[in-house]
Design a protein around this motif. Structure first.
Motif, PDB file in Angstrom:
ATOM      1  N   LEU A 117      13.607 -41.002  14.404  1.00 32.67           N
ATOM      2  CA  LEU A 117      13.158 -41.402  13.066  1.00 32.67           C
ATOM      3  C   LEU A 117      12.812 -42.887  13.044  1.00 32.67           C
ATOM      4  O   LEU A 117      11.796 -43.288  12.472  1.00 32.67           O
ATOM      5  CB  LEU A 117      14.240 -41.104  12.026  1.00 32.67           C
ATOM      6  N   ALA A 118      13.644 -43.701  13.664  1.00 33.20           N
ATOM      7  CA  ALA A 118      13.379 -45.142  13.705  1.00 33.20           C
ATOM      8  C   ALA A 118      12.111 -45.436  14.498  1.00 33.20           C
ATOM      9  O   ALA A 118      11.281 -46.251  14.068  1.00 33.20           O
ATOM     10  CB  ALA A 118      14.577 -45.870  14.308  1.00 33.20           C
ATOM     11  N   LYS A 119      11.941 -44.764  15.638  1.00 32.08           N
ATOM     12  CA  LYS A 119      10.745 -44.987  16.451  1.00 32.08           C
ATOM     13  C   LYS A 119       9.478 -44.589  15.711  1.00 32.08           C
ATOM     14  O   LYS A 119       8.434 -45.216  15.890  1.00 32.08           O
ATOM     15  CB  LYS A 119      10.829 -44.193  17.758  1.00 32.08           C
ATOM     16  N   ARG A 120       9.577 -43.544  14.902  1.00 34.33           N
ATOM     17  CA  ARG A 120       8.405 -43.038  14.179  1.00 34.33           C
ATOM     18  C   ARG A 120       8.270 -43.666  12.786  1.00 34.33           C
ATOM     19  O   ARG A 120       7.335 -43.349  12.058  1.00 34.33           O
ATOM     20  CB  ARG A 120       8.469 -41.515  14.033  1.00 34.33           C
ATOM     21  N   LYS A 121       9.239 -44.517  12.421  1.00 36.17           N
ATOM     22  CA  LYS A 121       9.255 -45.157  11.097  1.00 36.17           C
ATOM     23  C   LYS A 121       9.105 -44.113   9.987  1.00 36.17           C
ATOM     24  O   LYS A 121       8.268 -44.210   9.106  1.00 36.17           O
ATOM     25  CB  LYS A 121       8.166 -46.223  11.001  1.00 36.17           C
TER      26      LYS A 121
END
Length: 85
Positions: free
Chosen positions: A11-15
């Protein structure tokens, strides 16, 4: 449970927010939270496939195995070399 779910990382990588992921995958935010927080006892392959499709990743990017008691959520000791805060 020795299977750890790393949805937070993707989720963080894909914002992307949890709510957006839940909507795009077709599951409730509550069910996604159960999976994300390591409280799920099982995951359907169709759900895993949908997560991988939406996050553009492989199942191994979301799931990993750790020996019993080594993950902080398991209430055991931290992995070797990790801080025990």
């Amino acid at each position: 449970m020795p299977i750890v779910v790393d949805i937070d990382v993707m989720l963080a990588k894909r914002k992307m927010s949890v709510g957006e992921l839940a909507e795009r995958v077709g599951i409730t935010p509550a069910n996604l939270a159960v999976l994300k927080n390591g409280r799920a006892k099982a995951v359907r392959f169709t759900t895993l496939a949908a997560l991988c499709d939406v996050l553009d990743c492989q199942p191994g990017d979301l799931l990993r195995w750790e020996a019993e008691g080594t993950h902080p959520r398991a209430g055991g000791r931290p992995p070797a070399g990790g801080d025990a805060e």
